[in-house]
Write a protein that holds these residues in place. Structure first.
Motif, PDB file in Angstrom:
ATOM      1  N   TYR A  94     -55.176  13.553  70.032  1.00 14.35           N
ATOM      2  CA  TYR A  94     -55.787  12.472  70.809  1.00 14.35           C
ATOM      3  C   TYR A  94     -56.868  12.944  71.776  1.00 14.35           C
ATOM      4  O   TYR A  94     -57.964  12.382  71.817  1.00 14.35           O
ATOM      5  N   VAL A  95     -56.594  13.983  72.543  1.00 14.07           N
ATOM      6  CA  VAL A  95     -57.535  14.400  73.577  1.00 14.07           C
ATOM      7  C   VAL A  95     -58.849  14.895  72.975  1.00 14.07           C
ATOM      8  O   VAL A  95     -59.941  14.478  73.397  1.00 14.07           O
ATOM      9  N   ALA A  96     -58.775  15.766  71.985  1.00 14.40           N
ATOM     10  CA  ALA A  96     -60.007  16.288  71.370  1.00 14.40           C
ATOM     11  C   ALA A  96     -60.840  15.167  70.734  1.00 14.40           C
ATOM     12  O   ALA A  96     -62.057  15.087  70.990  1.00 14.40           O
ATOM     13  N   PRO A  97     -60.252  14.273  69.912  1.00 15.13           N
ATOM     14  CA  PRO A  97     -61.062  13.172  69.373  1.00 15.13           C
ATOM     15  C   PRO A  97     -61.623  12.253  70.457  1.00 15.13           C
ATOM     16  O   PRO A  97     -62.727  11.718  70.310  1.00 15.13           O
ATOM     17  N   THR A  98     -60.877  12.062  71.540  1.00  9.22           N
ATOM     18  CA  THR A  98     -61.366  11.195  72.615  1.00  9.22           C
ATOM     19  C   THR A  98     -62.576  11.812  73.296  1.00  9.22           C
ATOM     20  O   THR A  98     -63.559  11.113  73.594  1.00  9.22           O
ATOM     21  N   TRP A  99     -62.531  13.120  73.559  1.00  8.97           N
ATOM     22  CA  TRP A  99     -63.708  13.773  74.153  1.00  8.97           C
ATOM     23  C   TRP A  99     -64.913  13.658  73.219  1.00  8.97           C
ATOM     24  O   TRP A  99     -66.043  13.432  73.672  1.00  8.97           O
ATOM     25  N   GLN A 100     -64.695  13.812  71.920  1.00 11.93           N
ATOM     26  CA  GLN A 100     -65.814  13.652  70.981  1.00 11.93           C
ATOM     27  C   GLN A 100     -66.394  12.242  71.074  1.00 11.93           C
ATOM     28  O   GLN A 100     -67.617  12.053  71.076  1.00 11.93           O
ATOM     29  N   ALA A 101     -65.505  11.232  71.161  1.00 16.39           N
ATOM     30  CA  ALA A 101     -65.974   9.853  71.262  1.00 16.39           C
ATOM     31  C   ALA A 101     -66.698   9.602  72.581  1.00 16.39           C
ATOM     32  O   ALA A 101     -67.681   8.846  72.629  1.00 16.39           O
ATOM     33  N   ILE A 102     -66.216  10.222  73.665  1.00 12.69           N
ATOM     34  CA  ILE A 102     -66.884  10.065  74.966  1.00 12.69           C
ATOM     35  C   ILE A 102     -68.280  10.682  74.929  1.00 12.69           C
ATOM     36  O   ILE A 102     -69.252  10.111  75.445  1.00 12.69           O
ATOM     37  N   VAL A 103     -68.399  11.851  74.308  1.00 10.63           N
ATOM     38  CA  VAL A 103     -69.723  12.475  74.165  1.00 10.63           C
ATOM     39  C   VAL A 103     -70.644  11.572  73.342  1.00 10.63           C
ATOM     40  O   VAL A 103     -71.828  11.396  73.674  1.00 10.63           O
ATOM     41  N   ASP A 104     -70.106  10.976  72.283  1.00  9.97           N
ATOM     42  CA  ASP A 104     -70.900  10.021  71.495  1.00  9.97           C
ATOM     43  C   ASP A 104     -71.448   8.910  72.389  1.00  9.97           C
ATOM     44  O   ASP A 104     -72.606   8.500  72.251  1.00  9.97           O
ATOM     45  N   THR A 105     -70.597   8.407  73.292  1.00 13.70           N
ATOM     46  CA  THR A 105     -70.997   7.310  74.183  1.00 13.70           C
ATOM     47  C   THR A 105     -72.145   7.735  75.092  1.00 13.70           C
ATOM     48  O   THR A 105     -73.096   6.975  75.310  1.00 13.70           O
ATOM     49  N   VAL A 106     -72.063   8.949  75.623  1.00 10.48           N
ATOM     50  CA  VAL A 106     -73.115   9.449  76.515  1.00 10.48           C
ATOM     51  C   VAL A 106     -74.442   9.573  75.764  1.00 10.48           C
ATOM     52  O   VAL A 106     -75.500   9.154  76.265  1.00 10.48           O
ATOM     53  N   VAL A 107     -74.383  10.141  74.585  1.00 10.56           N
ATOM     54  CA  VAL A 107     -75.603  10.314  73.784  1.00 10.56           C
ATOM     55  C   VAL A 107     -76.224   8.958  73.459  1.00 10.56           C
ATOM     56  O   VAL A 107     -77.435   8.753  73.605  1.00 10.56           O
ATOM     57  N   ALA A 108     -75.382   8.007  73.048  1.00 11.86           N
ATOM     58  CA  ALA A 108     -75.895   6.699  72.664  1.00 11.86           C
ATOM     59  C   ALA A 108     -76.473   5.928  73.851  1.00 11.86           C
ATOM     60  O   ALA A 108     -77.396   5.127  73.688  1.00 11.86           O
ATOM     61  N   ALA A 109     -75.936   6.160  75.052  1.00 15.06           N
ATOM     62  CA  ALA A 109     -76.356   5.392  76.227  1.00 15.06           C
ATOM     63  C   ALA A 109     -77.587   5.954  76.906  1.00 15.06           C
ATOM     64  O   ALA A 109     -78.205   5.251  77.729  1.00 15.06           O
ATOM     65  N   GLU A 110     -77.964   7.188  76.614  1.00 14.41           N
ATOM     66  CA  GLU A 110     -78.953   7.891  77.428  1.00 14.41           C
ATOM     67  C   GLU A 110     -80.269   7.146  77.577  1.00 14.41           C
ATOM     68  O   GLU A 110     -80.765   6.928  78.695  1.00 14.41           O
ATOM     69  N   ASP A 111     -80.886   6.749  76.482  1.00 17.76           N
ATOM     70  CA  ASP A 111     -82.214   6.121  76.577  1.00 17.76           C
ATOM     71  C   ASP A 111     -82.140   4.784  77.310  1.00 17.76           C
ATOM     72  O   ASP A 111     -82.978   4.487  78.172  1.00 17.76           O
ATOM     73  N   GLY A 112     -81.156   3.973  76.973  1.00 21.04           N
ATOM     74  CA  GLY A 112     -81.025   2.677  77.631  1.00 21.04           C
ATOM     75  C   GLY A 112     -80.718   2.817  79.108  1.00 21.04           C
ATOM     76  O   GLY A 112     -81.228   2.048  79.938  1.00 21.04           O
ATOM     77  N   LEU A 113     -79.879   3.791  79.470  1.00 21.72           N
ATOM     78  CA  LEU A 113     -79.532   4.000  80.871  1.00 21.72           C
ATOM     79  C   LEU A 113     -80.736   4.511  81.653  1.00 21.72           C
ATOM     80  O   LEU A 113     -80.963   4.093  82.804  1.00 21.72           O
ATOM     81  N   THR A 114     -81.513   5.400  81.061  1.00 23.75           N
ATOM     82  CA  THR A 114     -82.721   5.899  81.724  1.00 23.75           C
ATOM     83  C   THR A 114     -83.677   4.751  82.034  1.00 23.75           C
ATOM     84  O   THR A 114     -84.208   4.633  83.150  1.00 23.75           O
ATOM     85  N   ALA A 115     -83.892   3.884  81.049  1.00 25.28           N
ATOM     86  CA  ALA A 115     -84.792   2.740  81.252  1.00 25.28           C
ATOM     87  C   ALA A 115     -84.249   1.795  82.317  1.00 25.28           C
ATOM     88  O   ALA A 115     -85.012   1.266  83.143  1.00 25.28           O
ATOM     89  N   LEU A 116     -82.935   1.607  82.310  1.00 24.35           N
ATOM     90  CA  LEU A 116     -82.322   0.695  83.277  1.00 24.35           C
ATOM     91  C   LEU A 116     -82.460   1.226  84.698  1.00 24.35           C
ATOM     92  O   LEU A 116     -82.803   0.490  85.636  1.00 24.35           O
ATOM     93  N   LEU A 117     -82.219   2.525  84.886  1.00 21.16           N
ATOM     94  CA  LEU A 117     -82.335   3.116  86.215  1.00 21.16           C
ATOM     95  C   LEU A 117     -83.788   3.122  86.692  1.00 21.16           C
ATOM     96  O   LEU A 117     -84.057   2.950  87.887  1.00 21.16           O
TER      97      LEU A 117
END
Length: 431
Positions: A94-117
């Motif tokens: 559970y922990v290892a797959p969850t960290w992988q999914a969290i990293v996926d979330t960060v990568v996917a959010a980066e451009d949109g979050l930069t524009a929003l900020l």
């Protein structure tokens, strides 16, 4: 500052972090700041309900908000069997797959979050998450780390490893867990460090996904539950909070036939409500007790066809107001629930299933705040006996009442907001 500072709060997509931040934002608003929220689309309306402006992260290309929500619900459903494992066995499952999914979330959010900020241009950002988003570090304003998981999230030789559920003196267990944790998180952390470096941030040490803020760090760790650290955290940058309990609407318990019986509230958080089989087993036991039960089942009300008269199901409750009226709180050990139980002097029956729930369950048991109870390996008689014993423990209730008085005398939300305002007024370094 000569104008009202604009403070952007960016909690992770969980109700624990989100509602902690609501409490801080309420006090910031009272102190003259303008708090706004950055949130994932699945939390649309949560912060507006409390009167705050929301800015929504755009979903990644080719993925709708509904698709993202379905992905996370499917992820948790897939991992339900792993919630019955001990913390060590959960590392690869559970922990290892969850960290992988969290990293996926960060990568996917980066451009949109930069524009929003870039659009919001806040004077400060409060990040309540377990991982750093490069867009936050590169926003050109101070950022504040909110540690709303257990205090174990910040390592120390005297503090048990994060997510381990170990006691502080289990040195052999600590060595085994730390070695296994580094092994199983290595791939996710390497991928994350590569992403950080590509966005101008330095790599983090092995096992870490979030650094401390150079400006301010807020720890939701009540004094009654704190560890004695070998390396005390610098007081100019680390502020301990007596929990972080938000102001909530009044709650009047619905009428049930056993109207004057003890009141027990149960909630397993935004993830645990998915386990309808477990909650159904518990409701069957509740039906045999002369006790009133309020049960938070999230978005799964339709899964329960037979509800006994002494049980009331809801998809949402104003939790602080409910806990304040309860005689016992059954929960998963999330730090929000852990702190709210202490804040109102209510015993806990903690049934952990993942993440820092293991750490808070151990602390609850060791310090006499209640009892740790296995998530699913119990008989009806064992669950009944545990509930009755905690309801009848007058000495525990007296100790908890003393803790509650101390916490309520120094509300964490107020101290957090004051620390943020002081940091802004002092013009502390941005990075």
């Amino acid at each position: 500052m000569s104008r009202s500072p604009l403070v952007a709060l960016f909690p992770e997509a969980s109700f624990g972090a989100a509602l902690n931040c609501v409490g801080i934002a309420q006090k910031l608003r009272q102190m003259g700041a303008t708090p706004v929220f950055i949130c994932h689309s699945g939390f649309t309306g949560v912060f507006a309900e409390y009167g705050f402006k929301e800015y929504h992260l755009p979903p990644p290309e080719r993925r709708s908000s509904d698709a993202i929500e379905d992905y996370w619900q499917g992820f948790i459903t897939t991992h339900l069997p792993h919630f019955d494992l001990d913390p060590m066995a959960q590392l690869p499952t559970y922990v290892a797959p969850t960290w992988q999914a969290i990293v996926d979330t960060v990568v996917a959010a980066e451009d949109g979050l930069t524009a929003l900020l870039d659009r919001i241009r806040p004077d400060a950002i409060l990040l309540d998450n377990v991982i750093m988003f490069p867009a936050v570090a590169n926003a050109g304003c101070p950022w504040v780390r909110v540690v709303s998981c257990a205090e174990t999230e910040i390592p120390d030789p005297n503090v048990p490893p994060y997510l381990s559920g170990l006691s502080p003196d289990d040195t052999a267990g600590r060595e085994r867990f730390e070695k296994a944790y580094l092994t199983h998180t290595r791939a996710a952390q390497k991928r994350y460090n590569d992403f950080r470096k590509a966005h101008g941030l330095s790599a983090l040490p092995a096992g870490l996904f979030l650094e401390s803020s150079p400006t301010l760090n807020l720890l939701l760790a009540p004094s009654a539950a704190r560890y004695e650290r070998a390396d005390p955290l610098p007081k100019d940058r680390f502020v301990y909070l007596e929990g972080c309990v938000r102001e909530e609407t009044r709650f009047d318990a619905p009428f049930m036939p056993v109207d004057h019986a003890p009141l027990v509230y149960m909630s397993f958080g935004s993830l645990g409500s998915i386990d309808t089989d477990l909650i159904g087993r518990m409701i069957d036991v509740f039906a045999t007790l002369p006790v009133r039960f309020l049960v938070n089942v999230g978005g799964f009300l339709e899964a329960y066809s037979r509800v006994p008269d002494n049980v009331y199901l809801g998809s949402w409750f104003p939790q602080p107001s409910v806990v304040a009226e309860s005689d016992l709180f059954i929960h998963h050990g999330g730090n929000n629930s852990f702190c709210e139980a202490l804040y109102y002097g209510v015993p806990s029956l903690v049934m952990p299933y993942c993440w820092d729930g293991h750490d808070n369950a151990q602390r609850t048991d060791a310090l006499g705040f209640g009892r740790r109870f296995d998530r699913s390996a119990w008989s009806p008689d064992e669950l009944r006996s545990a509930i009755i014993a905690l309801l009848d423990d007058a000495a525990m209730r007296q100790r908890l009442a003393e803790i509650a008085r101390g916490m309520q005398a120094e509300p964490g939300t107020e101290r957090a907001a004051r620390a943020v305002m002081d940091a802004l007024e002092a013009g502390r370094p941005m990075a």
